[in-house]
Design a protein around this motif. Structure first.
Motif, mmCIF file in Angstrom:
data_model
loop_
_atom_site.group_PDB
_atom_site.id
_atom_site.type_symbol
_atom_site.label_atom_id
_atom_site.label_comp_id
_atom_site.label_asym_id
_atom_site.label_seq_id
_atom_site.Cartn_x
_atom_site.Cartn_y
_atom_site.Cartn_z
ATOM 1 N N GLY A 218 0.918 -1.297 -0.001
ATOM 2 C CA GLY A 218 -0.068 0.082 0.013
ATOM 3 C C GLY A 218 0.819 1.384 0.120
ATOM 4 N N LEU A 219 2.180 1.119 -0.045
ATOM 5 C CA LEU A 219 2.860 2.609 0.282
ATOM 6 C C LEU A 219 2.712 3.376 -0.783
ATOM 7 N N MET A 220 2.711 2.721 -2.148
ATOM 8 C CA MET A 220 2.815 3.596 -3.347
ATOM 9 C C MET A 220 1.502 4.234 -3.622
ATOM 10 N N ASP A 221 0.099 3.448 -3.108
ATOM 11 C CA ASP A 221 -1.045 3.992 -3.108
ATOM 12 C C ASP A 221 -1.044 5.359 -2.705
ATOM 13 N N ALA A 222 -0.200 5.777 -1.807
ATOM 14 C CA ALA A 222 -0.459 7.171 -0.992
ATOM 15 C C ALA A 222 0.412 8.096 -1.894
ATOM 16 N N LEU A 223 1.066 7.796 -2.828
ATOM 17 C CA LEU A 223 1.948 9.061 -3.637
ATOM 18 C C LEU A 223 1.038 9.898 -4.523
ATOM 19 N N GLN A 224 1.222 10.900 -4.421
ATOM 20 C CA GLN A 224 0.475 11.945 -5.312
ATOM 21 C C GLN A 224 1.302 12.514 -6.370
ATOM 22 N N PRO A 225 0.947 13.454 -7.307
ATOM 23 C CA PRO A 225 1.438 13.649 -8.650
ATOM 24 C C PRO A 225 3.036 14.416 -8.403
ATOM 25 N N PHE A 226 2.901 15.312 -7.111
ATOM 26 C CA PHE A 226 4.400 15.986 -7.237
ATOM 27 C C PHE A 226 5.236 15.146 -6.175
ATOM 28 N N THR A 237 10.841 -6.570 -9.321
ATOM 29 C CA THR A 237 10.029 -5.375 -8.360
ATOM 30 C C THR A 237 9.963 -3.920 -9.061
ATOM 31 N N ALA A 238 10.999 -3.798 -9.718
ATOM 32 C CA ALA A 238 10.880 -2.425 -10.340
ATOM 33 C C ALA A 238 9.885 -2.385 -11.481
ATOM 34 N N GLY A 239 9.583 -3.489 -12.237
ATOM 35 C CA GLY A 239 8.708 -3.479 -13.070
ATOM 36 C C GLY A 239 7.235 -3.199 -12.390
ATOM 37 N N VAL A 240 6.976 -3.674 -11.169
ATOM 38 C CA VAL A 240 5.758 -3.455 -10.325
ATOM 39 C C VAL A 240 5.810 -1.959 -10.245
ATOM 40 N N VAL A 241 6.712 -1.271 -9.852
ATOM 41 C CA VAL A 241 7.019 0.185 -9.526
ATOM 42 C C VAL A 241 6.567 0.748 -10.591
ATOM 43 N N ARG A 242 7.010 0.364 -11.912
ATOM 44 C CA ARG A 242 6.733 1.285 -13.045
ATOM 45 C C ARG A 242 5.192 1.115 -13.289
ATOM 46 N N ALA A 243 4.667 0.087 -13.244
ATOM 47 C CA ALA A 243 3.356 -0.190 -13.631
ATOM 48 C C ALA A 243 2.268 0.247 -12.512
ATOM 49 N N HIS A 244 2.886 0.616 -11.604
ATOM 50 C CA HIS A 244 1.874 1.046 -10.463
ATOM 51 C C HIS A 244 1.246 2.552 -10.921
ATOM 52 N N ALA A 248 2.138 5.381 -13.559
ATOM 53 C CA ALA A 248 1.812 5.262 -14.951
ATOM 54 C C ALA A 248 0.650 6.120 -15.273
ATOM 55 N N GLN A 249 -0.108 6.553 -14.134
ATOM 56 C CA GLN A 249 -1.412 7.446 -14.387
ATOM 57 C C GLN A 249 -1.173 8.748 -13.733
ATOM 58 N N ARG A 250 -0.608 8.874 -12.714
ATOM 59 C CA ARG A 250 -0.302 10.211 -11.833
ATOM 60 C C ARG A 250 0.987 10.992 -12.176
ATOM 61 N N SER A 251 1.697 10.286 -12.885
ATOM 62 C CA SER A 251 3.060 10.707 -13.350
ATOM 63 C C SER A 251 3.977 10.912 -12.337
ATOM 64 N N VAL A 252 3.859 10.355 -11.133
ATOM 65 C CA VAL A 252 4.992 10.379 -10.134
ATOM 66 C C VAL A 252 6.256 10.059 -10.597
ATOM 67 N N ARG A 253 7.158 10.820 -10.549
ATOM 68 C CA ARG A 253 8.668 10.815 -10.771
ATOM 69 C C ARG A 253 9.266 9.535 -10.208
ATOM 70 N N ALA A 254 9.988 8.659 -10.947
ATOM 71 C CA ALA A 254 10.473 7.352 -10.335
ATOM 72 C C ALA A 254 12.004 7.237 -10.833
#
Length: 516
Positions: A218-226, A237-244, A248-254
């Motif tokens: 659930g950690l990444m669910d709390a991320l916002q666009p900025f 696991t990096a693939g999971v991060v990129r696909a979250h 993928a939708q909110r453009s969180v910088r990774a």
């Protein structure tokens, strides 16, 4: 029951409500502590860091934030001995290996404190000079770098619980972004203790530094666009991060640092007995054994002229034979353990997979362990493999064994060597060994596009070079392709990830009043 370590989120220490995961001594097998994040209010944790910690950090100037980093380094230095004890117990590392992690993290903090102080008492950074937008200089464009108004989520790997935290947190905090760190679970104790000491010392604003030591669910669910997320770990696991959806939708910088099949290349002019030959052998042995090979920058492939294959195999094997493996508490032991029995099983399986397509040139697993029970300890002696045909042995270019394992590969000429090195499909680092400066320079340029760093070792820098796998804050850490495509450190370049570049178009008078 063992102690349950607390998480620090939303400005307070909180325990998870579940049974937690037990951390164990990888040599003795004894239980140490437990970590758990069950039941934490993650949206609250992220909002507090974003709104309270971020606002306080951005209210300070770069020089003031640099002073905070310096204060953090002093806190860590004061508790340094206790960190070594934790590293021995939880990571199974000998003292010199613990120093790479602990002292490396403190050194990185000190560097960013120094660089940040030089940025001065400003809150915005100019990016280049203003340029006119028309024929007359009355309307111009000035690019700025401004801190992003979000939180930096740092998801770290198990192999560097200290340095992995501070190499990400130092540039983030200097940039004005609060940090939430999720350490690798199996070695989270050291990260948790460091954060605890810093928070208790009160040298950072409330919410500037948080830790979630248990599960990352659930950690990444709390991320916002900025917000930003910086990840170090497996390519899977990096693939999971990129696909979250956050990315993928909110453009969180990774930023991603993943698997890397790094190489060491011996140039054709380095004959047996030459200084360059000896430097390669020494570095290969060091990279295979430091932290039991559990380094994302470790040498995995050794490329040598085909005529020198046997000589290199003999020289490396001879030095590996003298490596004493076992309990890091014994002063005779040079190489400790892997971080867990699960990691032990994975390394053994990886060696078996590679050995099915290569020759075993040296097998340190046959040597007895010192002060360690082989049925309990996660110790693996160094293993040198070899493949006479570097082109057909495709598995060594595709499979990374994260332990004290490397494969020797022959090449026909320099173009062939470069092609073999590039079969890693993107690496963090490749090192070159020779004495012909022109040939080395040409090879470095040829490899630059497929490596984050090219480390060139000549006899002239024998005692000065910082090491193939040693990540210095002055140089880029990251790599293209398989290595993840990320970029960390590199001096003040690290601040780019935590800033937003924006162009202000205005009169020269307005641009002069920007306060930077």
């Amino acid at each position: 029951m063992t102690e349950l370590l607390a998480n620090h989120v939303a400005g307070r220490w909180q325990h998870g409500t579940g049974p937690g995961t037990e951390l164990r001594d990888p040599v003795l097998g004894t239980a140490l502590v437990r970590v758990d994040a069950t039941g934490l209010n993650l949206p609250e944790a992220f909002a507090f860091a974003r709104e309270q910690g971020g606002a306080a950090l951005r209210a300070a100037t770069y020089r003031e934030r640099a002073a905070m980093l310096g204060a953090v380094a002093k806190v860590l230095q004061a508790h340094r001995d206790s960190y070594y004890d934790i590293a021995t117990a939880n990571s199974g590392t000998v003292k010199t290996d613990s120093a790479v992690d602990i002292d490396g993290g403190i050194f990185t903090l000190g560097q960013y404190a120094k660089w940040g102080d030089a940025l001065g008492d400003v809150r915005v950074l100019r990016d280049g000079d203003a340029v006119r937008l028309g024929k007359e200089p009355v309307f111009q464009s000035q690019h700025l770098q401004v801190p992003r108004p979000g939180v930096a989520l740092c998801i770290n790997a198990f192999n560097f619980p200290a340095w992995g935290l501070w190499e990400k947190a130092a540039p983030a905090l200097l940039s004005g972004m609060p940090v939430i760190v999720k350490p690798g679970t199996s070695t989270a104790w050291l990260t948790q203790r460091m954060v605890q000491d810093v928070v208790n010392a009160g040298v950072l604003p409330a919410g500037a530094l948080s830790i979630i030591a248990g599960s990352s669910a659930g950690l990444m669910d709390a991320l916002q666009p900025f917000d930003v997320v910086s990840f170090t770990g497996s390519a899977e696991t990096a693939g999971v991060v990129r696909a979250h959806p956050a990315v993928a939708q909110r453009s969180v910088r990774a930023n991603i640092e993943a698997d890397s099949l790094n190489a060491a290349l011996l140039m054709a002019d380095a004959a047996p007995g030459s200084a360059a030959f000896d430097l390669l052998v020494r570095e290969v042995v060091r990279e295979m054994t430091v932290k039991s090979g559990q380094k994302c920058t470790a040498i995995r492939r050794i490329l040598v002229p085909s005529t020198l294959y046997a000589a290199v195999a003999e020289a490396v094997s001879a030095q590996l034979a003298s490596v004493v493996v076992g309990n890091p508490r014994n002063p005779e032991v040079r190489m400790g353990s892997l971080v867990s029995r699960a990691q032990f099983d994975g390394v053994q399986a990886g060696i078996a997979a590679l050995a099915a397509h290569t020759d075993v040139l040296h097998d340190g697993r046959t040597c007895p362990l010192v002060d360690a029970d082989p049925a309990v300890a996660a110790c693996v002696g160094p293993v040198l493999l070899g493949a006479r045909d570097a082109d057909r042995a495709s598995i060594v270019h595709d499979v990374e064994v994260f332990g004290p394992v490397a494969t020797l590969l022959p090449y026909n000429d320099l173009p062939h060597a470069l092609a073999v090195a590039q079969r890693g499909q993107g690496s963090l680092v490749t090192s070159l060994y020779g004495a012909d400066e022109k040939a080395l320079a040409q090879a470095a340029i040829a490899l630059a596009a497929s490596n984050g760093r090219v480390h060139v070792v000549t006899p002239a820098v024998a005692t000065a070079h910082t090491g193939h796998g040693n990540v210095m804050p002055m140089s880029l850490h990251g790599g293209p392709g398989r290595a993840g495509g990320g970029a960390e450190l590199g001096g003040l370049r690290a601040l780019d990830f935590y800033h937003q570049r924006s162009a202000v178009q205005a009169s020269p008078e307005v641009l002069a009043a920007l306060g930077c």
